[in-house]
Design a protein around this motif. Structure first.
Motif, short mmCIF file in Angstrom:
data_model
loop_
_atom_site.label_atom_id
_atom_site.label_comp_id
_atom_site.label_asym_id
_atom_site.label_seq_id
_atom_site.Cartn_x
_atom_site.Cartn_y
_atom_site.Cartn_z
N PHE A 79 -7.08 9.50 1.87
CA PHE A 79 -6.70 8.50 0.88
C PHE A 79 -5.22 8.55 0.54
CE2 PHE A 79 -8.18 12.24 -1.47
CZ PHE A 79 -7.15 12.45 -2.36
N ALA A 80 -4.57 9.73 0.74
CA ALA A 80 -3.16 9.87 0.35
C ALA A 80 -2.21 9.70 1.53
CB ALA A 80 -2.95 11.24 -0.28
N TRP A 115 -5.73 16.85 -2.28
CA TRP A 115 -4.41 16.26 -2.03
C TRP A 115 -3.36 17.36 -2.08
CZ3 TRP A 115 -2.62 11.44 -5.26
CH2 TRP A 115 -1.60 10.79 -4.59
N PHE A 162 -1.54 -1.30 -6.00
CA PHE A 162 -2.92 -1.18 -5.50
C PHE A 162 -3.80 -2.34 -5.98
CE2 PHE A 162 -1.73 3.38 -4.87
CZ PHE A 162 -1.94 3.38 -3.50
N LEU A 196 1.67 4.37 -2.74
CA LEU A 196 1.60 5.82 -2.51
C LEU A 196 2.92 6.50 -2.87
CD1 LEU A 196 -0.26 6.03 0.93
CD2 LEU A 196 -1.19 6.54 -1.33
N ASN A 217 -7.44 5.37 -4.59
CA ASN A 217 -6.10 5.68 -5.11
C ASN A 217 -5.91 5.09 -6.50
OD1 ASN A 217 -4.33 7.26 -3.24
ND2 ASN A 217 -5.01 5.72 -1.79
N ARG A 218 -6.41 3.86 -6.69
CA ARG A 218 -6.27 3.25 -8.03
C ARG A 218 -7.11 4.02 -9.05
NH1 ARG A 218 -7.88 -2.98 -9.02
NH2 ARG A 218 -9.98 -2.09 -8.83
N VAL A 233 3.21 6.90 -6.53
CA VAL A 233 2.38 8.02 -6.98
C VAL A 233 3.17 9.32 -6.88
CG1 VAL A 233 0.34 9.42 -6.44
CG2 VAL A 233 0.17 6.93 -6.42
N TYR A 275 0.84 -1.21 0.00
CA TYR A 275 0.00 0.00 0.00
C TYR A 275 0.88 1.26 0.00
CZ TYR A 275 -3.99 3.01 1.04
OH TYR A 275 -4.95 3.98 0.98
#
Length: 653
Positions: free
Chosen positions: A389-390, A370, A284, A269, A300-301, A272, A265
């Motif tokens: 989520f981030a 974000w 993900f 991130l 996130n995906r 990303v 996970y």
């Protein structure tokens, strides 16, 4: 009448001694299988011993060990209990049962077992330590402190007790005392990886990222295979902006534990942030496969699919999250944007209208986006908040991997677990299912043997575990061959039966019986290289087992002499040179081992196992570069484990 009674008593005594000898042999064969981690086969032997003499504690005890190693903790506990009923004066059995109960998180029962073990052996430091550790796991913190005080009084230099005391203080929220005891622990033993982990957790709790990074680096130097340490060091490195180091740590954690949720996970991130979008999607995907309802990962995906232009997949993921969180306005906004790019204006306007209504409502306000700040924020794994989520994910509670100190496993399986040589080539009734090249190993003597035998034999280089059906098949074969041998009169017939039975005994790891049959065979035909080769393998295996049990090596026949005789009779056999190389390597005679592996490779330059073992021998003798070249060749020939050894050698200073 007196003469008759005397004869009858003598026969009874002989039968009793014979039965005892057979049970002893069964237990020895079972322990040998246990040593070589063939747990299913060892259970079979102990079952036979228990069936013959259920009142002996040893077969129950060793069967308990086998079940423990197969993660059958309830079965292992039951067998240990039976062993204790038969002989309540063996402290190791209480230790074993305690560990079984610990694995089932029954700490109070484990404490009761350690009470009994300590009564029998009050000087065993491990029992005192484990009992204190159980008190802590049972949340009896005051009792744990008292017991640790006793341990420290008895063994003043035992650093583990000081670091455990510090951990108990952490549970009691007394960080000042925890730091004091941890300092004492590290003063006594600065090489204790667990103590450095505790120091790191204290630093992480205070957000002292640099201190945590340094502590975890020291810990990993002493405990290089600790997955949680890599994950926590990655967290510290993200916060000191060492993104390359953090990514390397997540990679290392996944190498050690390919199914680790946090590592996948958080690496996703990280990717990303570094713009590695396609590989982030892969991470993900893995997380969502593990946890199909992990909406944070799904969102996130979705963002990544959106970014890489896979708009339909992005809409599908956004919809999954919005269905779960209808008021997640960030998701609605992103989905509306995707709809517009696909020309689906009506659907986009529906989402935008929902957002507009929310913005009009001052109580709800606009969802945060974000930002650079959120990139370093953390959330606990159990915390479900779509706005985070981030955020990097951390465990709800710090994970301590406690090592309960236990003697019995060490005695039974006292073997090195680091970079190890591949085993010897030997005969088996079962082909090697993990064959490197996909082609079965060939030798002219074995081929000639197969022409005469009903049951085909194979040359294998593995110590695969037998399942129930396979072991039953070999036991039945031995019974059948023994019956045939008892009536055989022709020498050629006897030789064929002896060879088949000797191989069967070696497959079942009953090395003493196998050596006996090979010796009988060689008394009938001393020109057979195969018999010398296989007797040498059995002798080497038996010597290794005896050495691990703390016994002196009793050479019934010299394995080295047998290998040399086999080479004299069949000098073009690469497997025998390889095996003799293994014998030298086991004695740390690295120069002789390298010479034998080299001859084996001159005979067969595609023998991957010889490259692999020569590579390890060269690396251990100080020639790391040549060792890596050999391991690289082994990997090229299909022995892919060689690459992980190369990676380890490259990391080693």
């Amino acid at each position: 009448m007196k003469k008759f009674i005397f004869t009858f008593v003598l026969v009874l005594a002989t039968l009793s001694a014979s039965a005892q000898y057979r049970v002893d042999r069964l237990v020895t064969a079972g322990r040998s299988a246990l040593f070589y981690e063939d747990f299913v086969l060892s259970i079979k032997y102990f079952n036979l011993a228990i069936g013959a003499k259920p009142y002996l504690y040893e077969p129950w005890y060793y069967r308990s060990v086998a079940k423990f190693n197969l993660d059958d903790y309830m079965g292992a506990e039951s067998d240990a209990s039976e062993a204790i009923n038969l002989n309540p004066y063996i402290n190791d059995i209480y230790d074993l049962r305690a560990i079984c109960r610990i694995r089932q998180q029954r700490y109070d029962d484990a404490i009761a077992d350690y009470n009994s073990a300590i009564r029998l052996e009050p000087r065993n430091r491990n029992y005192w330590f484990n009992r204190a550790l159980c008190q802590m796991e049972a949340k009896n913190y005051d009792k744990a402190q008292l017991e640790l005080d006793t341990v420290i009084t008895k063994w003043k230099d035992y650093s583990n007790a000081y670091s455990l005391k510090a951990e108990v203080y952490l549970h009691q929220k007394d960080t000042v005392q925890a730091e004091k005891w941890l300092d004492q622990s590290l003063k006594l033993n600065p090489y204790d990886g667990d103590a450095w982990i505790t120091r790191a957790y204290m630093a992480l709790a205070r957000k002292e990222w640099k201190v945590a990074d340094e502590a975890l680096t020291k810990s990993l130097h002493f405990k290089p295979n600790n997955v949680n340490s890599y994950i926590n060091r990655a967290l510290a490195r993200i916060n000191i902006n060492n993104l390359r180091g953090a990514m390397s740590d997540y990679d290392a954690a996944i190498d050690l534990d390919p199914h680790n949720f946090l590592a996948h996970y958080n690496r996703g991130l990280m990717r990303v942030q570094l713009g590695d979008d396609n590989r982030a999607i892969t991470d993900f995907d893995f997380v969502i496969k593990m946890e199909p309802k992990n909406f944070m990962a799904i969102f996130n995906r979705a963002l990544l699919h959106d970014k890489t232009g896979n708009l339909k997949a992005a809409i599908r993921d956004y919809t999954t999250v919005i269905n779960q969180f209808p008021n997640f306005w960030t998701g609605l906004s992103a989905r509306a944007h995707c709809y517009r790019r696909l020309g689906m204006t009506a659907k986009a306007e529906l989402d935008e209208f929902r957002i507009f209504k929310a913005q009009m409502n001052k109580h709800l306000g606009i969802q945060p986006r974000w930002s650079a700040k959120t990139k370093k924020e953390m959330r606990k794994r159990s915390e479900i908040d779509p706005n985070k989520f981030a955020s990097i994910v951390v465990d709800d509670e710090p994970k301590y991997e406690h090592n309960y100190k236990s003697e019995y496993r060490g005695r039974i399986q006292n073997r090195q677990v680091e970079t190890a040589y591949l085993p010897m080539f030997q005969l088996s009734y079962f082909p090697n299912t993990q064959n490197v090249s996909g082609v079965q190993a060939f030798d002219k003597d074995v081929e000639a043997l197969n022409q005469k035998m009903k049951d085909k034999v194979y040359i294998v280089c593995s110590k695969e575990q037998l399942d129930e059906n396979s072991s039953m098949k070999i036991f039945s074969l031995i019974d059948k061959l023994s019956a045939e041998l008892s009536v055989a009169k022709d020498i050629e017939q006897k030789k064929a039966i002896l060879m088949r039975r000797a191989i069967a005994h070696s497959v079942l790891r009953d090395f003493e019986a196998a050596i006996s049959d090979f010796t009988y065979y060689l008394s009938l035909d001393d020109k057979n290289a195969l018999a010398y080769w296989q007797r040498a393998v059995c002798q080497a295996e038996m010597d290794e087992f005896n050495k691990a049990q703390g016994k002196g090596v009793v050479n019934i026949h010299s394995a080295e002499a047998d290998f040399s005789d086999a080479i004299r009779l069949n000098s073009n056999n690469a497997y025998i040179y390889y095996n003799r190389g293994n014998l030298h390597a086991g004695r740390n005679e690295l120069s002789k081992a390298i010479d034998d592996y080299t001859i084996a490779l001159k005979i067969d330059n595609r023998l991957a196992e010889a490259y692999y073992n020569r590579g390890i021998a060269r690396a251990k003798s100080g020639n790391k570069q040549a060792g890596i070249q050999d391991l690289s060749k082994a990997g090229e020939l299909g022995l892919y484990d060689a690459y992980s050894v190369i990676k380890r050698l490259n990391k080693a200073k």
